[in-house]
Design an enzyme around this catalytic site. Sequence first.
Site, mmCIF file in Angstrom:
data_model
loop_
_atom_site.group_PDB
_atom_site.id
_atom_site.type_symbol
_atom_site.label_atom_id
_atom_site.label_comp_id
_atom_site.label_asym_id
_atom_site.label_seq_id
_atom_site.Cartn_x
_atom_site.Cartn_y
_atom_site.Cartn_z
ATOM 1 N N LYS A 28 -3.602 3.305 -2.545
ATOM 2 C CA LYS A 28 -4.797 4.129 -2.747
ATOM 3 C C LYS A 28 -4.622 5.405 -1.929
ATOM 4 C CE LYS A 28 -8.841 2.100 -2.836
ATOM 5 N NZ LYS A 28 -9.115 2.216 -4.274
ATOM 6 N N MET B 203 -7.775 9.890 8.611
ATOM 7 C CA MET B 203 -8.215 10.464 7.323
ATOM 8 C C MET B 203 -9.265 11.560 7.520
ATOM 9 S SD MET B 203 -8.438 6.766 5.382
ATOM 10 C CE MET B 203 -9.301 6.029 6.806
ATOM 11 N N ASP C 67 0.813 -1.218 0.000
ATOM 12 C CA ASP C 67 0.000 0.000 0.000
ATOM 13 C C ASP C 67 0.846 1.267 0.000
ATOM 14 O OD1 ASP C 67 -2.493 -1.083 -0.115
ATOM 15 O OD2 ASP C 67 -2.962 -0.849 2.007
#
Length: 283
Positions: free
Chosen positions: A74, A189, A52
């Site tokens: 991502k 996030m 990742d």
Amino acid sequence: MSTDGKSPLPPMDWPDFQPGWVWLTGAGPGDPGLLTLHGLNALRQADVIVYDALVDERLLGWARTGALIEYAGKRGGKPSPKQRDISLRLVELARSGKRVLRLKGGDPFVFGRGGEEALSLVEAGVPFRIIPGVTAGVGGLAYAGIPVTHRDVNQSVTFLTGHDQNGLAPDRIDWDAIGRGSPVIVMYMAMKHLDQIAAKLIASGRNAAEPVAIVCNASLPDQQVLETTLSRAAADVAASGLTPPALVVVGGVVPLRQALDWRDGLADASVLDAIGRRTRDAG
């Protein structure tokens, strides 16, 4: 177990990585030293590593010689592979007889979509193993000198994501309940929607002056920490120029950083009395 002349792991009955298996593995919040020994064992046996965006690439140097390394990161607002395509790739590689290591930042089951990937493997009949990792909301904050729990401050903590699967502020979170009931809130996030989130928490009854910390690149050499308040958080982040990846923590554990900032060599017992007063006032 040792491969390619690397130093052996400590003696133990380490699991063998069988062909056709996928090991979903947490790499920790950034610092390569936070990888678990099971994770290192996986790196040393894998035929393919699918990693990742938040994985420190220094870890890949610990892979066995000849391992295929594929990037599947991502990141919000940037071209990224679709989650379904990543899952299908894991299935494809496993069915070809490869030992597939899916290496994910933090812990694969904490806002890491590891559950989605594992369910895809179950659906496809692919055997898998879960190797937990140190999640950023605990380990990353520890590198900033912020404990997520302290018995004089909180007996509970809430972890939440700052956006939904569409990149929007999550609308299925009961902000009023969290605002009233959770003394410490750790958000992954959340920078993009921090203004909306802070407004919701203040509307729920949180003190606008409650301490907040934003920790960017947690545990890495370029880690940055911004201390602010709930009402000023979004404006201060915008003025600072800080960018994701970041953690946001709200609550009375934040001021403890002034005494516990071990990483920058600023741990200071002289501020303990002042921290105690501010923590009580903020609560």
